[in-house]
Design an enzyme around this catalytic site. Structure first.
Site, PDB file in Angstrom:
ATOM      1  N   HIS A 104      33.662  32.391  40.083  1.00 25.01           N
ATOM      2  CA  HIS A 104      33.358  31.449  41.163  1.00 25.01           C
ATOM      3  C   HIS A 104      33.003  32.203  42.446  1.00 25.01           C
ATOM      4  O   HIS A 104      32.021  31.883  43.124  1.00 25.01           O
ATOM      5  CB  HIS A 104      34.570  30.550  41.438  1.00 25.01           C
ATOM      6  CG  HIS A 104      34.882  29.584  40.340  1.00 25.01           C
ATOM      7  ND1 HIS A 104      33.936  28.761  39.778  1.00 25.01           N
ATOM      8  CD2 HIS A 104      36.052  29.297  39.712  1.00 25.01           C
ATOM      9  CE1 HIS A 104      34.509  28.011  38.846  1.00 25.01           C
ATOM     10  NE2 HIS A 104      35.793  28.315  38.791  1.00 25.01           N
TER      11      HIS A 104
ATOM     12  N   HIS B  19      38.197  34.612  35.919  1.00 27.84           N
ATOM     13  CA  HIS B  19      37.693  33.252  36.109  1.00 27.84           C
ATOM     14  C   HIS B  19      37.360  32.978  37.579  1.00 27.84           C
ATOM     15  O   HIS B  19      36.255  32.513  37.901  1.00 27.84           O
ATOM     16  CB  HIS B  19      38.738  32.243  35.615  1.00 27.84           C
ATOM     17  CG  HIS B  19      38.309  30.813  35.748  1.00 27.84           C
ATOM     18  ND1 HIS B  19      37.679  30.129  34.743  1.00 27.84           N
ATOM     19  CD2 HIS B  19      38.424  29.936  36.779  1.00 27.84           C
ATOM     20  CE1 HIS B  19      37.412  28.901  35.136  1.00 27.84           C
ATOM     21  NE2 HIS B  19      37.866  28.751  36.379  1.00 27.84           N
ATOM     22  N   GLU B  20      38.304  33.273  38.440  1.00 27.06           N
ATOM     23  CA  GLU B  20      38.088  32.989  39.866  1.00 27.06           C
ATOM     24  C   GLU B  20      37.044  33.919  40.474  1.00 27.06           C
ATOM     25  O   GLU B  20      36.306  33.514  41.372  1.00 27.06           O
ATOM     26  CB  GLU B  20      39.412  33.099  40.634  1.00 27.06           C
ATOM     27  CG  GLU B  20      40.486  32.129  40.178  1.00 27.06           C
ATOM     28  CD  GLU B  20      40.042  30.672  40.242  1.00 27.06           C
ATOM     29  OE1 GLU B  20      39.149  30.342  41.049  1.00 27.06           O
ATOM     30  OE2 GLU B  20      40.572  29.860  39.463  1.00 27.06           O
TER      31      GLU B  20
END
Length: 470
Positions: free
Chosen positions: A25, A21-22
């Site tokens: 980003h 997920h990170e």
């Protein structure tokens, strides 16, 4: 040992999901020219830190591993120390609204992409699943009204009379195809084989509501896995089963003349006959050439009459019938394996179906059509992580994909503090041409934080309630 497996599986699951997920980003932020100051896995005190000499990003593993974050260069967060002029073009807030939108959306999208890859791996490597053989349906269920008697193997599904026929490979495949048709309120035609050949059965799902589409969806339709062996695994002392002469190893062939090869249907029948006599057709289970219970020959078919004892059901509070026998079902299974391209297609379709189902379920909880008991927290996730890990790689990867989808959907909800809340700000900015003021962002942030705390409290309560059966 089980606790250790659960903790390790939970740590791996959370670690993988947070990193993916990170990193979503992080990678898009770098692609958009934003300077990333820190990439942290976990919160709190840093346990390990490393600064990349190439990008200047500080990579951190923190003490509390329930999450993570990516900190980017942003003028709104460095008011005390001005950003050097040469770094201002790399500030997040200096980027266009659509670049900021892409950076924030990249996290949930990464979770969906991970789910597609994980499902594709499961489909490509192969998995053993129950075959799409139907047990005898309960009376007046859609399956019974469609004409199923039990023992048929469903081989294809098509929507309406003109729809394209899709092959059914397993029970799981059948469930997903029917689930999709139910969500779209469609009428389907099921092609099934039995000893007499192939026949078509029309199943009307147009009358189903979203409230009917839940974990018990197939049972509501009257579909249960069949074609297997339903045997007695154990008998409780003093029970109706023991008094009637049932013993471990006995195979149940029929109840009141109705063929039975599924534990769920058999238990439902017994529950509905509290205090009423029922007749079981039993095949003795002792090895050939040996005597069964009370000297009876093994393999012999025998009719046994008994009366289910009336007991209170803790879940419903109603009186139901029980015979005091532990049951085991052995259903026919099939090895399902797909090619690389088809695996990716099926992975994308499964991810989409689960994401849509999650959104609809959350919407139903908001309007009160679904129970908040469906929310789960870290304790339940850890429990299922351990259970799936013990079942094997395919089960664990499927579980990981499911949680990854849930994480992606959760983060896209338009709740301030979450990614979805920021995306909502950017959409407002794109439409009006004005940035949402800091004052309103602060108000929404507090409201969003209250929602997250409330959801977390409910999820934790549900976890504890499941542990103590409250």
């Amino acid at each position: 040992m089980n606790l250790l497996i659960e903790l390790l599986a939970f740590a791996v699951a959370i670690g993988v999901l947070v990193v993916v997920h990170e990193y979503g980003h992080y990678s898009v932020a770098r692609w958009c020219g934003v300077k990333v100051l820190r990439f942290s896995i976990g919160f709190g005190k840093p346990l390990f830190q490393w600064v990349s000499p190439k990008t200047g990003t500080e990579w951190t593993i923190a003490a509390l591993p329930l999450g993570g974050y990516v900190k980017m260069l942003d003028e709104r967060e460095t008011s005390a120390v001005p950003i050097p002029a040469d770094l201002l073009p790399q500030a997040f807030n200096r980027k266009s609204v659509w670049r900021r939108f892409a950076i924030v959306a990249a996290g949930p999208i990464a979770n969906f992409l991970l789910a597609i890859v994980l499902f594709a791996l499961v489909f490509a490597t192969g998995v053993t699943e129950p075959a799409a053989v139907v047990a005898a349906p309960a009376p007046n269920t859609p399956a019974a009204l469609a004409g199923f008697d039990g023992g048929e193997t469903i081989v294809a599904v098509r929507t309406g009379n003109a729809g394209e026929s899709e092959r059914v490979r397993s029970w799981s495949d059948l469930r997903w195809k029917l689930l999709g048709a139910a969500f779209d309120h469609q009428r389907v035609v099921l092609s099934a084989k039995d000893a007499h050949g192939t026949s078509d059965f029309q199943l009307d799902l147009r009358g189903l509501t979203e409230k009917d589409v839940d974990d018990d969806f197939m049972s509501r339709l009257g579909f249960e896995p069949g074609g297997g062996k339903l045997t007695v695994a154990g008998v409780q002392p003093g029970s109706a089963a023991q008094k009637a002469g049932l013993a471990a190893g006995d195979r149940l062939r029929a109840v009141d003349g109705i063929p039975t090869d599924n534990a769920t249907a058999f238990i439902a029948y017994v529950k509905s006959h509290a205090g009423k006599p029922v007749t079981l057709q039993v095949e003795r289970g002792a090895p050939a050439g040996q005597a069964g219970p009370a000297g009876q020959a093994a393999g012999k078919l025998e009719d046994i009459s008994l009366v289910p004892q009336s007991q209170r059901d803790d879940a419903t509070g109603q009186q139901v019938g029980r015979i005091g026998a532990e049951l085991a079902t052995q259903v026919p299974s099939i090895d399902v394996r797909y090619g690389p391209v088809e695996s990716l297609q099926l992975g994308a379709r499964r991810t989409w179906d689960l994401a849509v189902y999650s959104v609809r379920m959350f919407g139903r909880m908001i309007v009160g059509e679904a129970s908040l008991k469906n929310l789960s927290g870290p304790v339940t996730i850890a429990d299922y992580a351990g259970k799936s890990a013990r079942l094997g790689p395919s089960a664990f990867l499927s579980f990981l994909a499911l949680v990854s989808i849930s994480l992606g959907v959760l983060n896209l909800l338009p709740i301030p503090v979450l990614d979805g809340g920021h995306l909502l700000y950017y959409l407002v900015e794109a439409v009006t041409g004005k940035v949402v003021s800091d004052r309103w962002q602060l108000v929404f942030q507090r409201a969003g934080l209250a929602c997250i705390v409330a959801l977390s409290a409910i999820a934790l309560f549900n976890d504890l309630a499941r542990l103590i059966h409250f």
